[in-house]
Every structure is written in structure tokens, then in C-alpha cells.
Design a protein around this motif. Structure first.
Motif, PDB file in Angstrom:
ATOM      1  N   CYS A   1       0.500   4.003  -2.997  1.00 22.36           N
ATOM      2  CA  CYS A   1       0.135   5.403  -2.716  1.00 22.36           C
ATOM      3  C   CYS A   1       1.224   6.365  -3.168  1.00 22.36           C
ATOM      4  N   GLU A   2       2.471   6.043  -2.877  1.00 22.30           N
ATOM      5  CA  GLU A   2       3.563   6.941  -3.250  1.00 22.30           C
ATOM      6  C   GLU A   2       3.728   7.015  -4.771  1.00 22.30           C
TER       7      GLU A   2
ATOM      8  N   ALA B   1       0.828  -1.213   0.000  1.00 16.56           N
ATOM      9  CA  ALA B   1       0.000   0.000   0.000  1.00 16.56           C
ATOM     10  C   ALA B   1       0.859   1.257   0.000  1.00 16.56           C
TER      11      ALA B   1
END
Length: 151
Positions: free
Chosen positions: A56-57, A52
Motif C-alpha cells: 500500500c505504501e 500489505a
């Protein structure tokens, strides 16, 4: 409507090529690539729940890459893009370094998890370098503004 020989996508492709050649563009492209590699490593491992952070990054890096590439930061001035980018890179560096150390410590016997942790540490260092370059950019802009006020 004006008749042009160039397709609409050609301008975007030219912007992409020229932006990747800049220092900031290269760093953002490298962040996207290293995050994708970490996602692949965790897709092949048993500890995939930690992916995750990488997802996200990578999404945030893509958003900032597109904003800076298309020069939307000059058109959308409601957001302070430089400070937002600094916060994004600093949080990314911290999250990657912390989670990568966890991945490496827990990944005994799972080579893909250890590889994801090592690439995550590299990503953390890359995000930390991005944070440093943005900080230098803010610092030089402030010095220039204070010099302009004195004149």
C-alpha cells in the motif's frame, strides 16, 4: 497536430530524470525502492501477510511521485496535495515502525522476516523524515502567507 521530432515518452523521461534530482523526488524514489525491498523480503519469508503495508505504501508513493513529477498538483487543485502527502507520509511512518517491530519480534528463525523488519524500520525512518520535510514546507508557507498579509 504539430510535427515534433521528440517522442511523447521523451518528455516524461526528462521529467522523471529532473524530478528525481530534486529533494522531494529523491525521497519519494527512495520510499518506492525501500518498500519494494521490504516486499521482496516478505515474499521470501513465512510471514508474508505483513507485506500489505509495504504494498500500500509503495502504491501511494508511486501515485504521489507521478502527480508531483508531472506537476498535476498544479492542475488538479481540488485536492490539497501537500496536506495529503503529509498524511500519507505520517501514516506510512507509523505503520512501518509498528509493524516492523512486530516482524522483528516474531521473526525468530526466519531471516527474511527479520531482514524485512529491519528494512521496514529504515522505511519508517525515511517516511518520518519525509513527514518532517513536508511539515517544514507547510510551516514556511504559512509564515510567508502571514508576512504577506501584514504588508
Amino acid at each position: 497536430m504539430a510535427d515534433t521530432d521528440a517522442s511523447p515518452g521523451a518528455n516524461c523521461l526528462e521529467n522523471l530524470k529532473s524530478y528525481v534530482k530534486t529533494k522531494k523526488g529523491f525521497i519519494l524514489a527512495a520510499e518506492i525502492l525501500i518498500s519494494f525491498i521490504v516486499i521482496i523480503c516478505f515474499a521470501a519469508s513465512v510471514c508474508g501477510g505483513y507485506s500489505a503495508v509495504a504494498i500500500c505504501e509503495m502504491i501511494f508513493a508511486i501515485i504521489f511521485f507521478v502527480v508531483f513529477m508531472m506537476q498535476l498538483d498544479k492542475q488538479i487543485q481540488v485536492v490539497n496535495w501537500v496536506w495529503s502527502d503529509l498524511i500519507r507520509a505520517a501514516i506510512g511512518a507509523g505503520l512501518y515502525i509498528i509493524t516492523s517491530l512486530i516482524w522483528i519480534a516474531r521473526g525468530s528463525g526466519d531471516g527474511a522476516c527479520i531482514a524485512g523488519g529491519v528494512f521496514g524500520l529504515i522505511a519508517g525512518l525515511l517516511f518520518a523524515y519525509d513527514t518532517y520535510t513536508i511539515f517544514l514546507q507547510i510551516k514556511s508557507a504559512r509564515q510567508q502567507a502571514s508576512t504577506d498579509d501584514r504588508v
